[in-house]
Write a protein that holds these residues in place. Structure first.
Motif: not given
Length: 395
Positions: A166-170, A349-359, A374-381
């Motif tokens: 969450p500390g990184l933006p989507v 091991y990778i941190h995936v940004g999940s922060g936005d106005e709603d989260h 971010i589910i599609p980003l995670g699946v793609s990654l």
């Protein structure tokens, strides 16, 4: 940036994720979660073995192209936290005192999305293993799977994992070669003194409250005066229990403390633990108390292999754009028991940004909810990491 690089049924995945969120289970108790994962795999006709490390599952898909034994593992955690949820979402936890406050429900869902993608897209050489790990939250699920023969039973040559951040933006990804997450030790201290009347005869007591106060004060100087300032480390005393607030004139016999030690290298970890031991011994002798110190190894340093990490960087840049990687990314002093797997096999091991106005809420916050966007980003990654690893092994 194209977010959906592989085809996923997002509605189906979101529905699964929210169902798991409604029914969180703690470490090594993920029986229903495990059952739901097995049903998902069976519906796809994907082979798996369950009961690895108690409630863990390993599934696999073999590519349709000829190969020579290349293999890669993709790992997701699936346990929840002992926390009361206050997110207010429709799919909030239905179980008192338990919630998915770290996004493991989302990680599990993204890994299932990768399973489904490869079930219908087998045009690769080698074998992809999908590791559903229990008990990441300081209970030792990663270690349990390794001890249960994860890498002997399944010939995994590289292993990758990710965590929503969450500390990184989507749309942003955090990655670093070497240590990315700190080691984590649990500290428990019991001070056994001699209680008595706090007004009548405090001089006749061995006051464990007084000793605890001095211990806390001095413990927090270990980092500043015994550790190289260029080597990150943390020592935090996070809880104290002693006496009764209604017993305002009663000095107790016993006081207990708990806390944690974090470090990014083993030498620093040892220095901090040694300093705390010497401090407890000196206070014990000075005050005539008995001080018991227990330091429990929860997880080691999460150490990213240089070659695997460079491969992951290229995957992220090729898939999501040059600006997707955060420049000069710094390791976290949080811990992760994926470290047990990376200690046995190279990977990243990778941190995936999940922060936005709603989260806006961080991990382990009672108002947190996983960001489904971010589910599609995670699946793609995960999918691209696996293919890149297999291709490198053949090159």
């Amino acid at each position: 940036m194209e977010k959906n690089l592989v085809e996923v049924n997002l509605d189906k995945l979101v529905s699964f994720r929210r169902d798991v969120h409604r029914h969180p289970e703690l470490g090594f108790e993920e029986h229903e979660t495990s059952r739901k994962i097995r049903e998902y795999l069976e519906a796809l006709d994907v082979e798996y073995v369950s009961g690895i490390g108690k409630t863990g599952i390993v599934a696999w898909i073999v590519g349709s192209r000829e190969g020579h034994g290349a293999s890669v593992g993709l790992r997701a955690d699936m346990d929840a936290l002992p926390l009361e949820e206050h997110s207010g979402v429709d799919h909030a936890s239905r179980h008192h005192g338990r919630m998915h406050a770290c996004g493991h429900d989302g990680h599990t869902t993204m890994l299932l999305g990768a399973v489904e993608y490869f079930r219908h897209n087998r045009a690769f050489s080698g074998t992809i293993y999908f590791i559903f790990q229990p008990a990441e939250e300081g209970v030792g699920g990663g270690k349990a799977m390794v001890d249960d023969g994860l890498f002997e039973r399944f010939p995994i040559k590289e292993v990758y994992g990710l965590h929503n951040w969450p500390g990184l933006p989507v749309g942003k990804f955090g990655l670093v070669s070497g240590p990315i997450m700190a080691s984590g030790d649990r500290v428990d201290i019991t001070i056994q003194g001699r209680g008595g009347h706090g007004g009548l005869n405090p001089h006749g007591c061995v006051d464990p409250i007084r000793i605890a106060a001095e211990l806390i004060s001095k413990a927090h100087t270990i980092i500043s005066r015994e550790v190289d300032p260029l080597n990150p480390a943390v020592l935090s005393i996070c809880a104290i229990q002693g006496g009764d607030l209604d017993g305002f004139a009663v000095i107790p016999n016993t006081t207990k403390l708990s806390g944690t030690i974090r470090a990014l290298d083993e030498e620093t970890r040892t220095i901090v633990a040694s300093g705390l031991r010497r401090l407890c011994e000196s206070l014990e002798h000075y005050y005539g108390a008995t001080i018991e110190l227990k330091i429990e190894d929860k997880f080691g340093v999460t150490f990213n292999d240089a070659e695997a990490t460079e491969s992951a960087r290229k995957v992220i840049q090729e898939c999501f754009g040059e600006d997707a990687l955060v420049r000069d990314y710094k390791p976290s002093m949080g811990g992760e028991d994926f470290s047990y797997m990376l200690a046995v096999r190279p990977g990243s091991y990778i941190h995936v940004g999940s922060g936005d106005e709603d989260h806006p809420h961080g991990l382990h916050n009672p108002q947190y909810d996983f960001n489904d966007s971010i589910i599609p980003l995670g699946v793609s990654l995960l999918s691209r990491l696996a293919v890149a690893s297999l291709n490198r092994q053949y090159s």
